[in-house]
Write a protein that holds these residues in place. Sequence first.
Motif, PDB file in Angstrom:
ATOM      1  N   SER A 136       0.812  -1.214   0.000  1.00 17.58           N
ATOM      2  CA  SER A 136       0.000   0.000   0.000  1.00 17.58           C
ATOM      3  C   SER A 136       0.845   1.263   0.000  1.00 17.58           C
ATOM      4  N   HIS A 137       0.180   2.351  -0.340  1.00 18.92           N
ATOM      5  CA  HIS A 137       0.688   3.705  -0.136  1.00 18.92           C
ATOM      6  C   HIS A 137      -0.526   4.572   0.137  1.00 18.92           C
ATOM      7  N   PRO A 138      -0.609   5.257   1.296  1.00 13.94           N
ATOM      8  CA  PRO A 138      -1.837   5.977   1.646  1.00 13.94           C
ATOM      9  C   PRO A 138      -2.055   7.277   0.904  1.00 13.94           C
ATOM     10  N   GLY A 139      -1.053   7.784   0.182  1.00 11.96           N
ATOM     11  CA  GLY A 139      -1.241   9.022  -0.555  1.00 11.96           C
ATOM     12  C   GLY A 139      -1.539  10.187   0.360  1.00 11.96           C
ATOM     13  N   LEU A 140      -2.459  11.072  -0.059  1.00 10.77           N
ATOM     14  CA  LEU A 140      -2.721  12.293   0.703  1.00 10.77           C
ATOM     15  C   LEU A 140      -3.351  12.013   2.063  1.00 10.77           C
ATOM     16  N   GLN A 141      -3.813  10.785   2.315  1.00  6.08           N
ATOM     17  CA  GLN A 141      -4.444  10.446   3.591  1.00  6.08           C
ATOM     18  C   GLN A 141      -3.429  10.117   4.682  1.00  6.08           C
ATOM     19  N   SER A 142      -2.148  10.142   4.365  1.00  8.86           N
ATOM     20  CA  SER A 142      -1.119   9.877   5.370  1.00  8.86           C
ATOM     21  C   SER A 142      -0.972  11.093   6.293  1.00  8.86           C
ATOM     22  N   SER A 143      -1.269  10.891   7.580  1.00 12.28           N
ATOM     23  CA  SER A 143      -1.208  11.987   8.553  1.00 12.28           C
ATOM     24  C   SER A 143       0.157  12.026   9.228  1.00 12.28           C
TER      25      SER A 143
ATOM     26  N   ILE B   2       2.300  12.743  -0.095  1.00 17.31           N
ATOM     27  CA  ILE B   2       2.423  12.904  -1.544  1.00 17.31           C
ATOM     28  C   ILE B   2       1.208  12.288  -2.225  1.00 17.31           C
ATOM     29  N   ALA B   3       0.832  12.888  -3.356  1.00 16.54           N
ATOM     30  CA  ALA B   3      -0.405  12.501  -4.030  1.00 16.54           C
ATOM     31  C   ALA B   3      -0.404  13.050  -5.446  1.00 16.54           C
ATOM     32  N   PRO B   4      -1.435  12.727  -6.238  1.00 13.62           N
ATOM     33  CA  PRO B   4      -1.547  13.334  -7.570  1.00 13.62           C
ATOM     34  C   PRO B   4      -2.029  14.781  -7.520  1.00 13.62           C
ATOM     35  N   CYS B   5      -2.349  15.292  -6.311  1.00  8.92           N
ATOM     36  CA  CYS B   5      -2.907  16.636  -6.199  1.00  8.92           C
ATOM     37  C   CYS B   5      -2.424  17.291  -4.912  1.00  8.92           C
ATOM     38  N   GLU B   6      -2.675  18.587  -4.782  1.00 12.79           N
ATOM     39  CA  GLU B   6      -2.425  19.313  -3.536  1.00 12.79           C
ATOM     40  C   GLU B   6      -3.757  19.450  -2.800  1.00 12.79           C
ATOM     41  N   ASP B   7      -3.910  18.706  -1.721  1.00 15.26           N
ATOM     42  CA  ASP B   7      -5.195  18.702  -1.018  1.00 15.26           C
ATOM     43  C   ASP B   7      -5.011  18.046   0.344  1.00 15.26           C
ATOM     44  N   ARG B   8      -6.057  18.049   1.135  1.00 13.89           N
ATOM     45  CA  ARG B   8      -6.120  17.293   2.387  1.00 13.89           C
ATOM     46  C   ARG B   8      -7.524  16.712   2.483  1.00 13.89           C
ATOM     47  N   PRO B   9      -7.699  15.575   3.164  1.00 11.06           N
ATOM     48  CA  PRO B   9      -9.038  14.999   3.301  1.00 11.06           C
ATOM     49  C   PRO B   9      -9.984  15.946   4.029  1.00 11.06           C
ATOM     50  N   THR B  10     -11.233  15.965   3.588  1.00  9.42           N
ATOM     51  CA  THR B  10     -12.287  16.708   4.268  1.00  9.42           C
ATOM     52  C   THR B  10     -13.126  15.700   5.034  1.00  9.42           C
ATOM     53  N   VAL B  11     -13.017  15.692   6.351  1.00 10.03           N
ATOM     54  CA  VAL B  11     -13.690  14.640   7.125  1.00 10.03           C
ATOM     55  C   VAL B  11     -15.145  14.976   7.420  1.00 10.03           C
ATOM     56  N   SER B  12     -15.529  16.264   7.359  1.00 11.96           N
ATOM     57  CA  SER B  12     -16.936  16.659   7.480  1.00 11.96           C
ATOM     58  C   SER B  12     -17.027  18.161   7.265  1.00 11.96           C
ATOM     59  N   GLU B  13     -18.269  18.625   7.117  1.00 11.74           N
ATOM     60  CA  GLU B  13     -18.505  20.067   7.017  1.00 11.74           C
ATOM     61  C   GLU B  13     -18.522  20.669   8.423  1.00 11.74           C
ATOM     62  N   GLY B  14     -18.345  21.967   8.517  1.00  9.01           N
ATOM     63  CA  GLY B  14     -18.448  22.637   9.798  1.00  9.01           C
ATOM     64  C   GLY B  14     -17.115  22.826  10.484  1.00  9.01           C
ATOM     65  N   PRO B  15     -17.095  23.582  11.577  1.00  9.37           N
ATOM     66  CA  PRO B  15     -15.836  23.932  12.254  1.00  9.37           C
ATOM     67  C   PRO B  15     -15.125  22.744  12.875  1.00  9.37           C
TER      68      PRO B  15
ATOM     69  N   TRP C  35     -10.437  19.046  12.749  1.00  8.37           N
ATOM     70  CA  TRP C  35      -9.900  17.690  12.621  1.00  8.37           C
ATOM     71  C   TRP C  35      -8.965  17.587  11.417  1.00  8.37           C
ATOM     72  N   SER C  36      -9.418  18.102  10.277  1.00  8.09           N
ATOM     73  CA  SER C  36      -8.618  18.003   9.053  1.00  8.09           C
ATOM     74  C   SER C  36      -7.277  18.696   9.199  1.00  8.09           C
ATOM     75  N   HIS C  37      -7.259  19.876   9.839  1.00  9.25           N
ATOM     76  CA  HIS C  37      -6.022  20.644   9.937  1.00  9.25           C
ATOM     77  C   HIS C  37      -5.101  20.131  11.037  1.00  9.25           C
ATOM     78  N   VAL C  38      -5.647  19.439  12.029  1.00  2.22           N
ATOM     79  CA  VAL C  38      -4.796  18.811  13.036  1.00  2.22           C
ATOM     80  C   VAL C  38      -4.142  17.549  12.467  1.00  2.22           C
ATOM     81  N   MET C  39      -4.920  16.743  11.774  1.00  2.00           N
ATOM     82  CA  MET C  39      -4.387  15.492  11.238  1.00  2.00           C
ATOM     83  C   MET C  39      -3.502  15.719  10.018  1.00  2.00           C
ATOM     84  N   TRP C  40      -3.842  16.738   9.227  1.00  2.00           N
ATOM     85  CA  TRP C  40      -3.062  17.038   8.023  1.00  2.00           C
ATOM     86  C   TRP C  40      -2.697  18.525   8.044  1.00  2.00           C
ATOM     87  N   PRO C  41      -1.667  18.907   8.805  1.00  2.00           N
ATOM     88  CA  PRO C  41      -1.302  20.330   8.940  1.00  2.00           C
ATOM     89  C   PRO C  41      -0.985  20.999   7.614  1.00  2.00           C
TER      90      PRO C  41
END
Length: 473
Positions: free
Chosen positions: A121-128, A142-155, A160-166
């Motif tokens: 495996s390689h987790p790609g952008l989901q690697s925290s 590393i991934a095919p894009c510049e992004d981070r996972p969006t785990v849900s809408e709202g604050p 969560w997204s910015h703590v796990m993927w700074p």
Amino acid sequence: MAISNGHPTNDSQDEIKVISSPLALPNGVVIPNRLVKAAMAEGIGLGGGTPREGHLNLYRRWAEGGWGIIISGNVQIDPRQLASPHDLTLPSHPSTLQAYTQLASSVHSASSSPLLLMQISHPGLQSSSTINLSRWPWESAIAPCEDRPTVSEGPVGWLWSHVMWPTKSCRIVNINGWMEIVNKFVDAAVLAERSGWDGVQLHSAHGYLLAEYLSPLTNPDPKPLPDVPGSIPLRLHLLYLILKGIHDNTEKRFIKAVKVNCSDFVQGGLDEEQANDIIKTLVSWSLLDIIEISGGTYSSPAFASPESLRTSSRQSLFAHFTTSLLPSLPPPPTGPAIILTGGLHDRQVIASSLNERACDLVGIGRPACLFPQLPNEIILNSKLGDGEARVGGYPIPGSDLMKIILGGSDPKEGIKLVGAGISTLWHEWQMCRIGRGTEPDINMHWLSGALIEEVWFEVLKGGPMGWWRYWRG
């Protein structure tokens, strides 16, 4: 858990006969029965590395359980890019081969002789970087894009997204970067074969790197890779090169498998029509022996949300997809065998799925953490009637409380990954218990598992006595 409300019947014996029947793959290898211990992160050890004693103990139990195939948890091709802090890795060290050889030997020495596949495996952008501690927090996945996972809408989801993927992922822009990924996957397969494993499964689902390459959401503008026939769609270039490389560098009887999504379950991602076309194309290459159907990403973790499985008449979230797909595919051994995983925990339903060819093989994951010898003791046990020959439906003590605490209880703005993660960790702790020689505990409270299994035994190594044993090796 088994529910006692039935007696063996002639139908039961017919169902057992179907499930225990062998299956020949395109490469000539015969699977002894139709039950597959699906890939799950074992949760044993921290910081990557090779198999430990706990892995050997756990896999011995599975090997004695009567499974046709055992698929490992994630073995990451890059030790700096982990999906969880417990992932196995393939470091460049002479002991690597020995450790994986020892694990394969522990499985193959069982009398039932299950086949053993390494999920690479390689987790790609989901690697925290913050959860896995395999690189500095400011170093990107590393991934095919510049992004981070969006785990849900709202604050709460934003936090969560910015703590796990700074930081957002770093896009792989040059061909050499992708060819390095190809070489790492091929090298991992070669090491698996040299270590005595029966094959590999490429993890190309759940939003991992190979799945990201397939998805129009994470790879909107794919570029051609070298030495790929012009007839192959651009999004399949990476998978083709990896499968072709493994085919050219391993023996014919070395099993080549892949796990793919039937859908990403996120807007703009891979949908069922695209997945259908991808699978048909993969089959046309004649490079695969097994295809496992799954679905979802970290943003929409259908693969790890057992509550979503209750909506299906076959108990599987993905059965509707395979039922429509399989009539268009050649059955094994002419074509690859299809594994369907998720919710198939009942002898009658398993036999029905096989008879109707919703699948050729049935993957069972989480119940195998509580019942490692599930095939022999439950599904294939002729002394149990159909009402007894089933597992699943057990609650996780304390899980509802943890969903509230961690922000996963709100059906609209709650974090779906929290609910999936709570269940995943609890089952990992059951595997940790087996790994250290203790029986699983279906009544274990979630907080008790977190404190005893994760903190005391995994982080603190079981205190002074554990430190001494660890230091002594």
